[in-house]
Design an enzyme around this catalytic site. Sequence first.
Site, mmCIF file in Angstrom:
data_model
loop_
_atom_site.group_PDB
_atom_site.id
_atom_site.type_symbol
_atom_site.label_atom_id
_atom_site.label_comp_id
_atom_site.label_asym_id
_atom_site.label_seq_id
_atom_site.Cartn_x
_atom_site.Cartn_y
_atom_site.Cartn_z
ATOM 1 N N GLU A 107 4.819 8.234 -6.836
ATOM 2 C CA GLU A 107 5.224 7.662 -5.545
ATOM 3 C C GLU A 107 4.695 6.232 -5.500
ATOM 4 O OE1 GLU A 107 4.674 9.800 -1.672
ATOM 5 O OE2 GLU A 107 4.717 7.754 -0.876
ATOM 6 N N ASP B 1 0.798 6.404 -4.233
ATOM 7 C CA ASP B 1 1.491 5.690 -3.145
ATOM 8 C C ASP B 1 1.062 4.218 -3.167
ATOM 9 O OD1 ASP B 1 3.227 5.109 -1.091
ATOM 10 O OD2 ASP B 1 2.071 6.103 0.477
HETATM 11 MN MN MN Z 1 5.135 5.903 -0.187
#
Ligand code: MN
Length: 320
Positions: A7, A281
Amino acid sequence: MRKIALEEHFMAPQFIPYFKSTSANISPDLFDKALGALADFGERRLAAMDASEVSHAILSLAGPGVQIERDTATAVRLAREANDFLAEQVRRNPARYGGFAHLALQDPAEAATELTRCVRDLGFVGAMVNGQTNGIYLDDSRYFGLWERAQELNAPIYIHPGNPVDKPAMYEDHPELWGPVWSWGVETANHALRLVFSGLFDRFPKATLILGHMGEALPFQLWRLDSRWEISNRGDKRLALAPSEYFKRNVTVTTSGVCSVEPLLCALSALGSDRVLFSVDYPFERSDIAAAFIETAPIPDDVRRLVCHGNAEILFHLQR
Ligand code: MN
Protein backbone atom coordinates in the site's frame (compact mmCIF):
# COMPACT_ATOMS: atom_id res chain seq x y z
CA MET A 1 13.59 -9.56 7.69
CA ARG A 2 12.99 -8.89 3.99
CA LYS A 3 9.63 -7.34 3.22
CA ILE A 4 7.28 -6.74 0.32
CA ALA A 5 4.92 -3.79 0.79
CA LEU A 6 1.77 -3.12 -1.20
CA GLU A 7 0.00 0.00 0.00
CA GLU A 8 2.74 2.37 -1.10
CA HIS A 9 1.71 5.48 -2.96
CA PHE A 10 3.00 7.83 -5.63
CA MET A 11 1.86 11.04 -7.29
CA ALA A 12 2.22 12.46 -10.79
CA PRO A 13 1.68 16.19 -11.45
CA GLN A 14 -1.62 15.96 -13.34
CA PHE A 15 -3.26 14.16 -10.39
CA ILE A 16 -2.41 16.69 -7.69
CA PRO A 17 -5.78 18.51 -8.07
CA TYR A 18 -7.64 15.28 -7.29
CA PHE A 19 -5.29 14.47 -4.42
CA LYS A 20 -5.98 17.93 -2.98
CA SER A 21 -9.59 16.88 -2.36
CA THR A 22 -8.23 14.79 0.54
CA SER A 23 -6.57 17.81 2.15
CA ALA A 24 -9.66 18.22 4.38
CA ASN A 25 -8.95 14.76 5.77
CA ILE A 26 -5.35 15.18 6.91
CA SER A 27 -3.30 17.91 8.55
CA PRO A 28 -1.90 20.54 6.11
CA ASP A 29 1.56 19.74 7.43
CA LEU A 30 1.48 16.07 6.49
CA PHE A 31 -0.20 16.90 3.20
CA ASP A 32 2.66 19.17 2.05
CA LYS A 33 5.35 16.80 3.25
CA ALA A 34 3.65 13.86 1.55
CA LEU A 35 3.61 15.54 -1.85
CA GLY A 36 7.41 15.60 -2.11
CA ALA A 37 7.77 11.99 -0.99
CA LEU A 38 4.99 10.79 -3.29
CA ALA A 39 6.65 12.26 -6.37
CA ASP A 40 10.02 10.65 -5.70
CA PHE A 41 10.97 7.27 -7.18
CA GLY A 42 14.66 7.58 -6.47
CA GLU A 43 16.88 8.10 -3.46
CA ARG A 44 14.31 9.23 -0.96
CA ARG A 45 11.87 6.37 -1.49
CA LEU A 46 14.61 3.76 -1.86
CA ALA A 47 16.33 4.95 1.32
CA ALA A 48 13.09 4.52 3.29
CA MET A 49 12.65 1.06 1.75
CA ASP A 50 16.25 0.04 2.45
CA ALA A 51 16.11 1.22 6.06
CA SER A 52 13.06 -0.95 6.67
CA GLU A 53 14.22 -3.90 4.51
CA VAL A 54 11.42 -3.47 1.98
CA SER A 55 12.91 -5.20 -1.06
CA HIS A 56 9.88 -4.62 -3.29
CA ALA A 57 7.05 -2.07 -3.18
CA ILE A 58 3.89 -2.33 -5.23
CA LEU A 59 3.02 1.28 -6.00
CA SER A 60 -0.37 2.92 -6.45
CA LEU A 61 -1.55 6.43 -7.23
CA ALA A 62 -2.51 8.30 -4.03
CA GLY A 63 -6.30 8.58 -3.99
CA PRO A 64 -8.90 9.45 -5.01
CA GLY A 65 -7.37 10.01 -8.46
CA VAL A 66 -9.72 10.11 -11.41
CA GLN A 67 -12.52 8.47 -9.45
CA ILE A 68 -13.77 11.97 -8.54
CA GLU A 69 -13.46 13.31 -12.11
CA ARG A 70 -16.90 14.42 -13.36
CA ASP A 71 -16.12 13.85 -17.03
CA THR A 72 -15.87 10.18 -17.91
CA ALA A 73 -13.74 10.62 -21.04
CA THR A 74 -11.22 12.68 -19.06
CA ALA A 75 -11.17 10.05 -16.30
CA VAL A 76 -10.53 7.29 -18.84
CA ARG A 77 -7.71 9.23 -20.53
CA LEU A 78 -6.03 10.21 -17.26
CA ALA A 79 -6.26 6.70 -15.79
CA ARG A 80 -4.30 5.42 -18.80
CA GLU A 81 -1.79 8.22 -18.29
CA ALA A 82 -1.38 7.30 -14.63
CA ASN A 83 -0.76 3.67 -15.57
CA ASP A 84 1.69 4.52 -18.34
CA PHE A 85 3.54 6.85 -15.96
CA LEU A 86 3.79 4.16 -13.28
CA ALA A 87 4.78 1.51 -15.83
CA GLU A 88 7.71 3.69 -16.85
CA GLN A 89 8.86 4.01 -13.23
CA VAL A 90 8.53 0.24 -12.75
CA ARG A 91 10.42 -0.40 -15.98
CA ARG A 92 13.34 1.67 -14.66
CA ASN A 93 13.57 -0.38 -11.48
CA PRO A 94 11.59 -3.62 -11.80
CA ALA A 95 13.41 -5.32 -8.93
CA ARG A 96 12.22 -2.73 -6.44
CA TYR A 97 8.85 -1.60 -7.84
CA GLY A 98 5.63 -3.17 -9.03
CA GLY A 99 2.31 -1.57 -9.86
CA PHE A 100 -1.40 -1.53 -9.15
CA ALA A 101 -3.62 -0.24 -11.96
CA HIS A 102 -5.57 2.99 -11.53
CA LEU A 103 -9.06 2.65 -13.05
CA ALA A 104 -11.70 5.06 -14.34
CA LEU A 105 -14.65 3.28 -12.76
CA GLN A 106 -17.06 5.78 -14.30
CA ASP A 107 -16.84 3.48 -17.33
CA PRO A 108 -16.99 -0.12 -16.02
CA ALA A 109 -16.30 -1.80 -19.39
CA GLU A 110 -13.29 0.45 -19.99
CA ALA A 111 -12.06 -0.25 -16.44
CA ALA A 112 -12.05 -3.98 -17.24
CA THR A 113 -10.20 -3.34 -20.50
CA GLU A 114 -7.64 -1.11 -18.78
CA LEU A 115 -7.09 -3.67 -16.01
CA THR A 116 -6.34 -6.25 -18.69
CA ARG A 117 -3.91 -3.92 -20.44
CA CYS A 118 -2.20 -3.12 -17.14
CA VAL A 119 -1.75 -6.77 -16.15
CA ARG A 120 -0.94 -8.25 -19.57
CA ASP A 121 1.06 -5.43 -21.18
CA LEU A 122 2.41 -3.37 -18.28
CA GLY A 123 3.08 -6.22 -15.84
CA PHE A 124 0.96 -4.84 -13.01
CA VAL A 125 -0.29 -7.23 -10.33
CA GLY A 126 -3.85 -5.95 -9.77
CA ALA A 127 -5.76 -2.72 -9.19
CA MET A 128 -6.27 -0.28 -6.38
CA VAL A 129 -9.72 1.25 -6.11
CA ASN A 130 -10.30 4.30 -3.93
CA GLY A 131 -13.77 3.53 -2.60
CA GLN A 132 -16.99 4.55 -4.36
CA THR A 133 -17.24 6.29 -7.73
CA ASN A 134 -20.22 8.67 -8.15
CA GLY A 135 -21.81 6.84 -5.23
CA ILE A 136 -21.54 3.42 -6.94
CA TYR A 137 -19.78 0.60 -5.13
CA LEU A 138 -18.07 -2.46 -6.58
CA ASP A 139 -20.97 -4.80 -5.77
CA ASP A 140 -23.02 -3.09 -8.50
CA SER A 141 -23.84 -5.43 -11.38
CA ARG A 142 -22.19 -2.93 -13.76
CA TYR A 143 -18.87 -4.13 -12.30
CA PHE A 144 -19.44 -7.86 -12.83
CA GLY A 145 -17.34 -7.64 -16.00
CA LEU A 146 -14.49 -6.07 -14.05
CA TRP A 147 -14.61 -8.79 -11.39
CA GLU A 148 -14.80 -11.48 -14.04
CA ARG A 149 -11.67 -10.07 -15.68
CA ALA A 150 -9.90 -9.68 -12.33
CA GLN A 151 -10.65 -13.32 -11.52
CA GLU A 152 -9.43 -14.48 -14.94
CA LEU A 153 -6.22 -12.47 -14.65
CA ASN A 154 -5.56 -13.55 -11.03
CA ALA A 155 -5.49 -9.84 -10.28
CA PRO A 156 -6.54 -8.85 -6.74
CA ILE A 157 -8.50 -5.63 -6.25
CA TYR A 158 -7.34 -3.54 -3.31
CA ILE A 159 -10.07 -1.29 -1.92
CA HIS A 160 -8.37 1.74 -0.47
CA PRO A 161 -10.25 4.17 1.78
CA GLY A 162 -11.95 7.19 0.33
CA ASN A 163 -14.82 9.48 1.25
CA PRO A 164 -18.47 8.57 0.72
CA VAL A 165 -20.28 10.65 -1.87
CA ASP A 166 -22.11 12.69 0.81
CA LYS A 167 -20.97 13.55 4.30
CA PRO A 168 -23.32 11.80 6.75
CA ALA A 169 -24.77 13.86 9.62
CA MET A 170 -22.97 11.66 12.14
CA TYR A 171 -19.71 13.51 11.37
CA GLU A 172 -21.21 16.97 11.94
CA ASP A 173 -19.00 19.15 14.18
CA HIS A 174 -16.34 16.40 14.27
CA PRO A 175 -13.82 17.12 11.49
CA GLU A 176 -11.32 14.85 13.25
CA LEU A 177 -13.60 11.87 12.62
CA TRP A 178 -13.78 12.68 8.89
CA GLY A 179 -10.86 10.78 7.36
CA PRO A 180 -8.30 8.28 8.61
CA VAL A 181 -9.23 8.49 12.31
CA TRP A 182 -12.62 6.93 11.70
CA SER A 183 -14.82 7.63 8.64
CA TRP A 184 -12.50 6.01 6.10
CA GLY A 185 -12.54 2.75 8.05
CA VAL A 186 -16.34 2.79 8.32
CA GLU A 187 -16.74 3.54 4.61
CA THR A 188 -14.25 0.90 3.48
CA ALA A 189 -15.50 -1.82 5.81
CA ASN A 190 -19.03 -1.10 4.57
CA HIS A 191 -17.82 -1.39 0.97
CA ALA A 192 -16.31 -4.80 1.72
CA LEU A 193 -19.51 -5.94 3.45
CA ARG A 194 -21.54 -4.87 0.40
CA LEU A 195 -19.36 -7.18 -1.71
CA VAL A 196 -19.72 -10.12 0.65
CA PHE A 197 -23.46 -9.82 1.30
CA SER A 198 -24.28 -9.17 -2.37
CA GLY A 199 -23.10 -12.69 -3.14
CA LEU A 200 -20.32 -11.35 -5.36
CA PHE A 201 -17.95 -14.07 -4.19
CA ASP A 202 -20.47 -16.81 -5.04
CA ARG A 203 -20.45 -15.41 -8.57
CA PHE A 204 -16.65 -14.95 -8.62
CA PRO A 205 -15.32 -17.52 -6.13
CA LYS A 206 -11.69 -17.04 -7.16
CA ALA A 207 -11.67 -13.23 -6.96
CA THR A 208 -9.46 -11.65 -4.31
CA LEU A 209 -10.25 -8.48 -2.41
CA ILE A 210 -7.45 -6.78 -0.48
CA LEU A 211 -8.20 -4.49 2.45
CA GLY A 212 -5.64 -2.34 4.25
CA HIS A 213 -5.51 -1.30 7.88
CA MET A 214 -5.61 -4.88 9.20
CA GLY A 215 -8.92 -5.47 7.46
CA GLU A 216 -10.66 -2.23 8.49
CA ALA A 217 -11.70 -3.85 11.82
CA LEU A 218 -13.69 -6.60 10.07
CA PRO A 219 -11.64 -9.58 11.37
CA PHE A 220 -12.87 -8.62 14.85
CA GLN A 221 -16.51 -8.87 13.74
CA LEU A 222 -16.73 -12.19 11.88
CA TRP A 223 -18.66 -14.23 14.42
CA ARG A 224 -21.22 -11.48 14.89
CA LEU A 225 -21.63 -11.03 11.12
CA ASP A 226 -22.49 -14.74 10.82
CA SER A 227 -24.77 -14.80 13.81
CA ARG A 228 -26.75 -11.65 12.96
CA TRP A 229 -26.93 -12.44 9.22
CA GLU A 230 -28.97 -15.49 10.28
CA ILE A 231 -31.68 -13.33 11.83
CA SER A 232 -31.37 -10.27 9.56
CA ASN A 233 -34.16 -8.97 7.38
CA ARG A 234 -32.23 -9.98 4.27
CA GLY A 235 -34.83 -9.59 1.55
CA ASP A 236 -34.01 -11.90 -1.34
CA LYS A 237 -30.29 -12.10 -0.56
CA ARG A 238 -28.83 -15.61 -0.46
CA LEU A 239 -25.29 -16.73 0.27
CA ALA A 240 -23.84 -20.18 -0.32
CA LEU A 241 -21.55 -19.82 2.70
CA ALA A 242 -21.57 -18.06 6.05
CA PRO A 243 -20.30 -14.47 5.65
CA SER A 244 -17.10 -15.24 7.59
CA GLU A 245 -16.20 -17.94 5.06
CA TYR A 246 -15.83 -15.36 2.29
CA PHE A 247 -13.44 -13.36 4.44
CA LYS A 248 -11.33 -16.48 4.91
CA ARG A 249 -11.47 -17.42 1.21
CA ASN A 250 -11.62 -14.17 -0.78
CA VAL A 251 -10.20 -11.43 1.45
CA THR A 252 -6.58 -10.65 2.16
CA VAL A 253 -5.60 -7.85 4.52
CA THR A 254 -2.50 -5.73 4.96
CA THR A 255 -0.95 -4.24 8.07
CA SER A 256 -0.85 -0.76 6.50
CA GLY A 257 -1.16 1.97 9.09
CA VAL A 258 -1.87 -0.37 12.00
CA CYS A 259 1.29 -1.02 14.01
CA SER A 260 -0.13 -2.74 17.07
CA VAL A 261 -0.09 -6.32 18.19
CA GLU A 262 -3.73 -6.94 19.19
CA PRO A 263 -5.29 -6.34 15.75
CA LEU A 264 -2.42 -8.27 14.10
CA LEU A 265 -3.12 -11.32 16.27
CA CYS A 266 -6.85 -10.93 15.66
CA ALA A 267 -6.39 -10.75 11.86
CA LEU A 268 -4.03 -13.75 11.87
CA SER A 269 -6.34 -15.90 13.96
CA ALA A 270 -9.57 -14.80 12.24
CA LEU A 271 -8.38 -15.09 8.61
CA GLY A 272 -5.33 -17.36 8.79
CA SER A 273 -1.60 -16.70 8.53
CA ASP A 274 -1.77 -16.87 4.73
CA ARG A 275 -4.11 -13.85 4.53
CA VAL A 276 -2.16 -11.09 6.30
CA LEU A 277 0.49 -9.13 4.37
CA PHE A 278 2.90 -6.44 5.49
CA SER A 279 2.47 -2.90 4.16
CA VAL A 280 3.46 0.60 5.25
CA ASP A 281 1.15 3.14 3.52
CA TYR A 282 4.19 5.21 2.52
CA PRO A 283 4.54 8.16 2.82
CA PHE A 284 1.57 8.68 5.14
CA GLU A 285 2.96 6.26 7.71
CA ARG A 286 6.55 5.78 8.79
CA SER A 287 8.38 2.82 7.29
CA ASP A 288 10.68 2.49 10.31
CA ILE A 289 7.75 2.19 12.74
CA ALA A 290 5.95 -0.33 10.51
CA ALA A 291 9.13 -2.40 10.12
CA ALA A 292 10.00 -2.37 13.83
CA PHE A 293 6.44 -3.41 14.64
CA ILE A 294 6.41 -6.50 12.43
CA GLU A 295 9.99 -7.45 13.35
CA THR A 296 9.17 -7.53 17.07
CA ALA A 297 5.55 -8.72 17.05
CA PRO A 298 5.10 -11.84 19.24
CA ILE A 299 4.38 -14.26 16.37
CA PRO A 300 6.32 -17.36 15.25
CA ASP A 301 9.09 -16.62 12.75
CA ASP A 302 7.51 -18.79 10.05
CA VAL A 303 4.33 -16.68 10.32
CA ARG A 304 6.42 -13.48 10.32
CA ARG A 305 8.09 -14.66 7.11
CA LEU A 306 4.69 -15.19 5.47
CA VAL A 307 3.43 -11.76 6.55
CA CYS A 308 6.64 -9.96 5.58
CA HIS A 309 7.07 -11.48 2.10
CA GLY A 310 5.94 -15.10 1.65
CA ASN A 311 2.23 -14.41 1.20
CA ALA A 312 2.87 -11.53 -1.22
CA GLU A 313 5.16 -13.72 -3.33
CA ILE A 314 2.42 -16.31 -3.69
CA LEU A 315 -0.44 -13.83 -4.22
CA PHE A 316 1.39 -11.83 -6.88
CA HIS A 317 3.45 -14.67 -8.39
CA LEU A 318 6.66 -12.82 -7.62
CA GLN A 319 9.99 -14.50 -8.16
CA ARG A 320 11.92 -15.18 -5.00
MN1 MN B 1 -2.98 4.48 1.71
